[in-house]
Scaffold this active site. Structure first.
Site, PDB file in Angstrom:
ATOM      1  NE  ARG A  67      -4.427  70.112  35.591  1.00 56.73           N
ATOM      2  CZ  ARG A  67      -5.009  71.246  36.018  1.00 56.73           C
ATOM      3  NH1 ARG A  67      -6.223  71.213  36.511  1.00 56.73           N
ATOM      4  NH2 ARG A  67      -4.375  72.387  35.944  1.00 56.73           N
ATOM      5  CG  MET A  92     -13.734  78.287  38.797  1.00 57.36           C
ATOM      6  SD  MET A  92     -14.492  78.465  37.154  1.00 57.36           S
ATOM      7  CE  MET A  92     -13.299  79.550  36.399  1.00 57.36           C
ATOM      8  NE  ARG A  93      -8.033  71.795  40.315  1.00 58.84           N
ATOM      9  CZ  ARG A  93      -6.733  72.081  40.227  1.00 58.84           C
ATOM     10  NH1 ARG A  93      -6.321  73.336  40.230  1.00 58.84           N
ATOM     11  NH2 ARG A  93      -5.845  71.111  40.104  1.00 58.84           N
ATOM     12  CB  ILE A  94      -8.128  71.976  33.505  1.00 54.24           C
ATOM     13  CG1 ILE A  94      -8.260  73.438  33.062  1.00 54.24           C
ATOM     14  CG2 ILE A  94      -7.913  71.061  32.306  1.00 54.24           C
ATOM     15  CD1 ILE A  94      -6.973  74.042  32.560  1.00 54.24           C
ATOM     16  CG  HIS A 111     -19.910  77.769  27.829  1.00 50.25           C
ATOM     17  ND1 HIS A 111     -18.712  78.030  28.453  1.00 50.25           N
ATOM     18  CD2 HIS A 111     -19.964  78.599  26.761  1.00 50.25           C
ATOM     19  CE1 HIS A 111     -18.066  78.955  27.785  1.00 50.25           C
ATOM     20  NE2 HIS A 111     -18.802  79.322  26.755  1.00 50.25           N
ATOM     21  CG  ASP A 147     -16.492  75.369  27.466  1.00 53.77           C
ATOM     22  OD1 ASP A 147     -16.873  74.732  28.458  1.00 53.77           O
ATOM     23  OD2 ASP A 147     -15.841  76.429  27.554  1.00 53.77           O
ATOM     24  CD  GLN A 175     -33.864  82.321  29.953  1.00 51.08           C
ATOM     25  OE1 GLN A 175     -34.291  81.208  29.636  1.00 51.08           O
ATOM     26  NE2 GLN A 175     -34.645  83.264  30.448  1.00 51.08           N
ATOM     27  CD  GLU A 176     -25.310  80.381  33.277  1.00 49.98           C
ATOM     28  OE1 GLU A 176     -24.796  79.623  34.103  1.00 49.98           O
ATOM     29  OE2 GLU A 176     -24.768  81.441  32.907  1.00 49.98           O
TER      30      GLU A 176
END
Ligand code: GRF
Length: 201
Positions: A67, A92-94, A111, A147, A175-176
């Site tokens: 990582r 999509m990665r921590i 989010h 988040d 809305q995003e």
């Protein structure tokens, strides 16, 4: 000295939020530039769009990489671009604490729920399952939690009894596409500060 108004986009998927930001810039509604778009996936549809739009695109495939080693490669590319903000658009990665600390208050995320409700994945389904009557989206600075970073802007949408999860997802996504550019504009203007958890604009 001209102010740095450049953004660096990280994405892994369809990139509809990135496309919306691009369109706001094109229309002159958001005064910013996109210094680069990076994905961990060669075939991310959002990356193909970025190529089509003529932005510098980068792929750092994560498969088979540790990582932090992967992140260090990403950091090199970001640092060369020297953006004002890193914009997570379905990446999509921590991210590790090292990465987040390095770019403190420089990483933005969107989010699809009203945080602190329904953090993590499938937020729209979590909200729908819970039976809330209002949901929405949150643009926030990224901190080391999931988040949990300071909130910049939120948009609210109703949840109707007749809604499917897909209906709610679509209403939130609409809305995003407005909220992200608005929030980016707010932080690019400068003059904001963070007091405790509160972003004072
Ligand atoms: C959006 O729902 C966003 O809120 C979440 O990831 C999704 C990305 O969608 N962080 P897209 O790739 O921008 O269309």
């Amino acid at each position: 000295m001209t102010q740095n108004r450049s953004l660096f986009i990280l994405l892994s998927g369809r990139g509809s939020n990135f496309i919306a930001i691009h369109e706001h810039i094109q229309k002159g509604e958001l005064k910013a530039t996109i210094a680069g778009v990076l994905s961990n996936l060669f075939d991310a549809p959002g990356l193909l769009k970025a190529k089509e739009f003529g932005y510098p695109v980068h792929v750092v495939a994560h498969k088979g990489m540790e990582r932090r080693a992967h992140e260090l490669e990403v950091e090199k590319i970001i640092d060369r671009a020297d953006p004002a903000f890193i914009v997570l658009a379905g990446y999509m990665r921590i991210l590790t604490a090292d990465f987040i600390r390095k770019y403190k208050h420089q990483i933005l995320n969107i989010h699809p729920a009203l945080l602190p409700s329904f953090p993590g994945v499938h937020a729209q389904k979590q909200a729908w399952d819970y039976g809330v009557k209002l949901s929405g989206c949150t643009v926030h600075f990224v901190d080391e939690g999931t988040d949990t970073g300071p909130v910049i802007l939120q948009r609210v949408v109703p949840v109707y009894d007749t809604d499917t999860v897909e209906d709610l997802e679509a209403r939130i996504l609409e809305q995003e596409h407005q909220a992200y550019s608005e929030a980016i504009d707010l932080v690019l203007r400068g003059g904001w500060r963070i007091e405790g958890r509160r972003v004072i604009l």
